[in-house]
Design a protein around this motif. Sequence first.
Motif, PDB file in Angstrom:
ATOM      1  N   ALA A 173       0.824  -1.218   0.000  1.00 12.88           N
ATOM      2  CA  ALA A 173       0.000   0.000   0.000  1.00 12.88           C
ATOM      3  C   ALA A 173       0.856   1.265   0.000  1.00 12.88           C
ATOM      4  CB  ALA A 173      -0.963   0.004   1.189  1.00 12.88           C
ATOM      5  N   PHE A 174       2.043   1.189  -0.581  1.00 16.07           N
ATOM      6  CA  PHE A 174       2.975   2.314  -0.674  1.00 16.07           C
ATOM      7  C   PHE A 174       3.335   2.877   0.702  1.00 16.07           C
ATOM      8  CE2 PHE A 174       0.858   2.355  -4.913  1.00 16.07           C
ATOM      9  CZ  PHE A 174       1.980   2.070  -5.666  1.00 16.07           C
ATOM     10  N   LEU A 175       3.490   1.970   1.668  1.00 16.89           N
ATOM     11  CA  LEU A 175       3.976   2.307   3.006  1.00 16.89           C
ATOM     12  C   LEU A 175       5.326   1.635   3.222  1.00 16.89           C
ATOM     13  CD1 LEU A 175       0.675   1.525   4.958  1.00 16.89           C
ATOM     14  CD2 LEU A 175       1.531   3.817   4.414  1.00 16.89           C
ATOM     15  N   PRO A 176       6.259   2.243   3.954  1.00 14.26           N
ATOM     16  CA  PRO A 176       7.510   1.556   4.262  1.00 14.26           C
ATOM     17  C   PRO A 176       7.239   0.282   5.059  1.00 14.26           C
ATOM     18  CG  PRO A 176       7.660   3.888   4.795  1.00 14.26           C
ATOM     19  CD  PRO A 176       6.218   3.614   4.501  1.00 14.26           C
ATOM     20  N   ASP A 177       8.003  -0.746   4.782  1.00 17.31           N
ATOM     21  CA  ASP A 177       7.888  -2.016   5.509  1.00 17.31           C
ATOM     22  C   ASP A 177       9.028  -2.076   6.521  1.00 17.31           C
ATOM     23  OD1 ASP A 177       7.573  -4.563   6.430  1.00 17.31           O
ATOM     24  OD2 ASP A 177       8.105  -5.553   4.536  1.00 17.31           O
ATOM     25  N   TYR A 178       8.750  -1.639   7.752  1.00 14.44           N
ATOM     26  CA  TYR A 178       9.798  -1.578   8.771  1.00 14.44           C
ATOM     27  C   TYR A 178      10.363  -2.961   9.083  1.00 14.44           C
ATOM     28  CZ  TYR A 178       7.941   3.140   9.567  1.00 14.44           C
ATOM     29  OH  TYR A 178       7.522   4.436   9.415  1.00 14.44           O
ATOM     30  N   ALA A 179       9.520  -3.997   8.992  1.00 11.15           N
ATOM     31  CA  ALA A 179       9.975  -5.346   9.329  1.00 11.15           C
ATOM     32  C   ALA A 179      11.071  -5.828   8.388  1.00 11.15           C
ATOM     33  CB  ALA A 179       8.797  -6.313   9.294  1.00 11.15           C
ATOM     34  N   SER A 180      11.099  -5.289   7.175  1.00 17.44           N
ATOM     35  CA  SER A 180      12.110  -5.714   6.205  1.00 17.44           C
ATOM     36  C   SER A 180      13.399  -4.904   6.309  1.00 17.44           C
ATOM     37  CB  SER A 180      11.550  -5.583   4.783  1.00 17.44           C
ATOM     38  OG  SER A 180      11.399  -4.217   4.429  1.00 17.44           O
ATOM     39  N   MET A 181      13.419  -3.902   7.178  1.00 17.09           N
ATOM     40  CA  MET A 181      14.591  -3.032   7.309  1.00 17.09           C
ATOM     41  C   MET A 181      15.487  -3.558   8.432  1.00 17.09           C
ATOM     42  SD  MET A 181      12.474   0.556   6.901  1.00 17.09           S
ATOM     43  CE  MET A 181      13.896   1.615   7.132  1.00 17.09           C
ATOM     44  N   PRO A 182      16.745  -3.795   8.163  1.00 27.76           N
ATOM     45  CA  PRO A 182      17.638  -4.360   9.192  1.00 27.76           C
ATOM     46  C   PRO A 182      17.838  -3.399  10.368  1.00 27.76           C
ATOM     47  CG  PRO A 182      18.883  -3.700   7.249  1.00 27.76           C
ATOM     48  CD  PRO A 182      17.440  -3.579   6.877  1.00 27.76           C
ATOM     49  N   ASP A 183      18.004  -3.971  11.559  1.00 28.78           N
ATOM     50  CA  ASP A 183      18.228  -3.152  12.750  1.00 28.78           C
ATOM     51  C   ASP A 183      19.494  -2.311  12.620  1.00 28.78           C
ATOM     52  OD1 ASP A 183      15.941  -3.930  14.018  1.00 28.78           O
ATOM     53  OD2 ASP A 183      16.901  -5.322  15.418  1.00 28.78           O
ATOM     54  N   THR A 184      20.471  -2.815  11.894  1.00 32.70           N
ATOM     55  CA  THR A 184      21.708  -2.035  11.723  1.00 32.70           C
ATOM     56  C   THR A 184      21.434  -0.712  11.011  1.00 32.70           C
ATOM     57  OG1 THR A 184      22.130  -3.330   9.705  1.00 32.70           O
ATOM     58  CG2 THR A 184      23.268  -4.012  11.734  1.00 32.70           C
ATOM     59  N   LEU A 185      20.518  -0.745  10.043  1.00 35.70           N
ATOM     60  CA  LEU A 185      20.151   0.476   9.332  1.00 35.70           C
ATOM     61  C   LEU A 185      19.345   1.404  10.237  1.00 35.70           C
ATOM     62  CD1 LEU A 185      19.859   2.286   6.858  1.00 35.70           C
ATOM     63  CD2 LEU A 185      17.941   0.847   6.114  1.00 35.70           C
ATOM     64  N   LEU A 186      18.364   0.845  10.927  1.00 37.66           N
ATOM     65  CA  LEU A 186      17.519   1.652  11.795  1.00 37.66           C
ATOM     66  C   LEU A 186      18.316   2.249  12.951  1.00 37.66           C
ATOM     67  CD1 LEU A 186      14.358  -0.640  11.834  1.00 37.66           C
ATOM     68  CD2 LEU A 186      14.594   1.557  10.672  1.00 37.66           C
ATOM     69  N   ASP A 187      19.283   1.509  13.475  1.00 35.09           N
ATOM     70  CA  ASP A 187      20.120   2.029  14.553  1.00 35.09           C
ATOM     71  C   ASP A 187      20.998   3.181  14.068  1.00 35.09           C
ATOM     72  OD1 ASP A 187      19.151   0.297  16.489  1.00 35.09           O
ATOM     73  OD2 ASP A 187      20.708  -1.201  16.149  1.00 35.09           O
ATOM     74  N   LYS A 188      21.380   3.130  12.805  1.00 38.32           N
ATOM     75  CA  LYS A 188      22.248   4.170  12.233  1.00 38.32           C
ATOM     76  C   LYS A 188      21.470   5.435  11.876  1.00 38.32           C
ATOM     77  CE  LYS A 188      23.859   3.386   8.088  1.00 38.32           C
ATOM     78  NZ  LYS A 188      24.641   2.885   6.937  1.00 38.32           N
ATOM     79  N   ALA A 189      20.193   5.275  11.534  1.00 39.07           N
ATOM     80  CA  ALA A 189      19.384   6.406  11.064  1.00 39.07           C
ATOM     81  C   ALA A 189      19.111   7.406  12.184  1.00 39.07           C
ATOM     82  CB  ALA A 189      18.076   5.891  10.487  1.00 39.07           C
ATOM     83  N   LYS A 190      19.191   8.689  11.840  1.00 42.99           N
ATOM     84  CA  LYS A 190      18.906   9.758  12.793  1.00 42.99           C
ATOM     85  C   LYS A 190      17.600  10.477  12.459  1.00 42.99           C
ATOM     86  CE  LYS A 190      22.857   9.396  15.057  1.00 42.99           C
ATOM     87  NZ  LYS A 190      23.903  10.430  14.940  1.00 42.99           N
ATOM     88  N   LEU A 191      17.167  10.373  11.200  1.00 43.27           N
ATOM     89  CA  LEU A 191      16.001  11.127  10.740  1.00 43.27           C
ATOM     90  C   LEU A 191      15.270  10.310   9.689  1.00 43.27           C
ATOM     91  CD1 LEU A 191      14.380  13.858  10.501  1.00 43.27           C
ATOM     92  CD2 LEU A 191      16.103  14.575   8.819  1.00 43.27           C
ATOM     93  N   MET A 192      13.933  10.349   9.730  1.00 47.44           N
ATOM     94  CA  MET A 192      13.099   9.638   8.767  1.00 47.44           C
ATOM     95  C   MET A 192      12.070  10.607   8.193  1.00 47.44           C
ATOM     96  SD  MET A 192      10.239   6.663   9.492  1.00 47.44           S
ATOM     97  CE  MET A 192      11.384   5.569  10.298  1.00 47.44           C
ATOM     98  N   PHE A 193      11.965  10.633   6.867  1.00 44.87           N
ATOM     99  CA  PHE A 193      10.944  11.432   6.198  1.00 44.87           C
ATOM    100  C   PHE A 193       9.760  10.543   5.816  1.00 44.87           C
ATOM    101  CE2 PHE A 193      14.090  14.583   6.061  1.00 44.87           C
ATOM    102  CZ  PHE A 193      13.590  15.764   5.526  1.00 44.87           C
ATOM    103  N   LEU A 194       8.560  11.004   6.128  1.00 42.02           N
ATOM    104  CA  LEU A 194       7.323  10.372   5.675  1.00 42.02           C
ATOM    105  C   LEU A 194       6.439  11.448   5.063  1.00 42.02           C
ATOM    106  CD1 LEU A 194       6.515   8.075   8.743  1.00 42.02           C
ATOM    107  CD2 LEU A 194       7.487   7.352   6.553  1.00 42.02           C
ATOM    108  N   ASN A 195       5.470  11.030   4.237  1.00 41.72           N
ATOM    109  CA  ASN A 195       4.638  12.007   3.525  1.00 41.72           C
ATOM    110  C   ASN A 195       3.326  11.340   3.108  1.00 41.72           C
ATOM    111  OD1 ASN A 195       4.717  13.008   0.087  1.00 41.72           O
ATOM    112  ND2 ASN A 195       3.662  14.071   1.724  1.00 41.72           N
ATOM    113  N   TYR A 196       2.266  11.607   3.887  1.00 41.71           N
ATOM    114  CA  TYR A 196       0.939  11.072   3.571  1.00 41.71           C
ATOM    115  C   TYR A 196      -0.128  12.130   3.843  1.00 41.71           C
ATOM    116  CZ  TYR A 196       3.338   6.663   3.226  1.00 41.71           C
ATOM    117  OH  TYR A 196       4.204   5.670   2.826  1.00 41.71           O
TER     118      TYR A 196
END
Length: 391
Positions: free
Chosen positions: A153-176
């Motif tokens: 449904a054109f939403l990010p799939d957080y379950a498919s994103m590795p924890d290493t990436l999420l731990d590194k990220a400082k900012l997330m953009f969303l737009n709905y």
Amino acid sequence: MVYFEKSDALKRLPKQFFADLVVKTNAAIAKGYDVINLGQGNPDQPTPPHIVKSLQEAAANPLYHKYSPFRGYDFLKEAIAAFYKREYDVAIDPKTEVAILFGSKTGLVEIGECILNSGDTVLMPDPGYPDYLSGFALANLNMETMPLRAENAFLPDYASMPDTLLDKAKLMFLNYPNNPTSATAPADFFEETVKVAEKHNICVLHDFAYGALGFDGKKPRSFLQTPGAKEVGIETYTLSKTYNMAGWRVGFALGNKSIIEAIELFQDHYFVSLFGAIQEASAKALLGPQDCVRELVQRYETRRNAFFDAAKKIGWNAVPSQGSFFGWLPVAKGFTSESFFEYVLDKAHVVLAPGVGFGKGGENYVRIGLLSEPERLTEAVERIGKLHLFD
């Protein structure tokens, strides 16, 4: 003349993908063709008369001929808070949880320099609004993409994103409602977003530019309606779409106090806020009669129905827009998004926005703007239908 090199920051800026499309569109117009431009994202209706009248009257006030307060007038921040309480039942402290922006795009570009440092990682939706990239480049940020796929449904799939990436990220953009896919986000998605942000210490910026534009009786949700949202992020809003005030450049950011303070401090050194008369007219737009907004939403919904009904008749099948004033449709078999744009412009004299301009995830799609009247939208589809691309 001495030639002075551009700064490294400017050299990092991405190429404006759509500039080349404008050149090709103008070339077709110059040849005398009747071009129907569905590639634009500029509201086509005028600002409601009562808002224009407010500006005209306020412009005569000598107070507004002086510098505005650096962080804007309190009356506009109070109007913004009242607007959010009325529309979304979200309580906002106008003194600490609101920053006035020169259009919401300013906030989207500034945020990286406000709360991140060079080399920090930011998550961007793919496909997504291209101007997010400008802020990433200026702040020298590391960008990672979050694929938006039709099957999710054109939403990010957080379950498919590795924890290493999420731990590194400082900012997330969303737009709905989303530009370009026109998808909207349900409450449970925003609830999951808050949990992910809390767990991984990620700041969420929700770009709510199309917040007023939902269809089929469904009002788009504000991220700030989600419990805990203000703990992890902010939302940006603009008067450009809701009140057809694109040229007025009025937006605002709401939410987390520390982020709002950072934005206001940053802007203290760049701007002296908006012209006071524009601020007064904006406050009256937010607090005044909202018939114009309801009529605008109905206008876009009528256009959406006309376009997608016509598309269905020629076999161009796609999910009708849920929100925004865009449509997101697949290209015909055998085409890329760019080659489809070029073929349709050349043969049907209709302009579409190639999906690849919004990121790799936009390949095989085109975006259309519902910014013409129904008859013109139907004519555009009928012209494409005569090419027999979807038979």
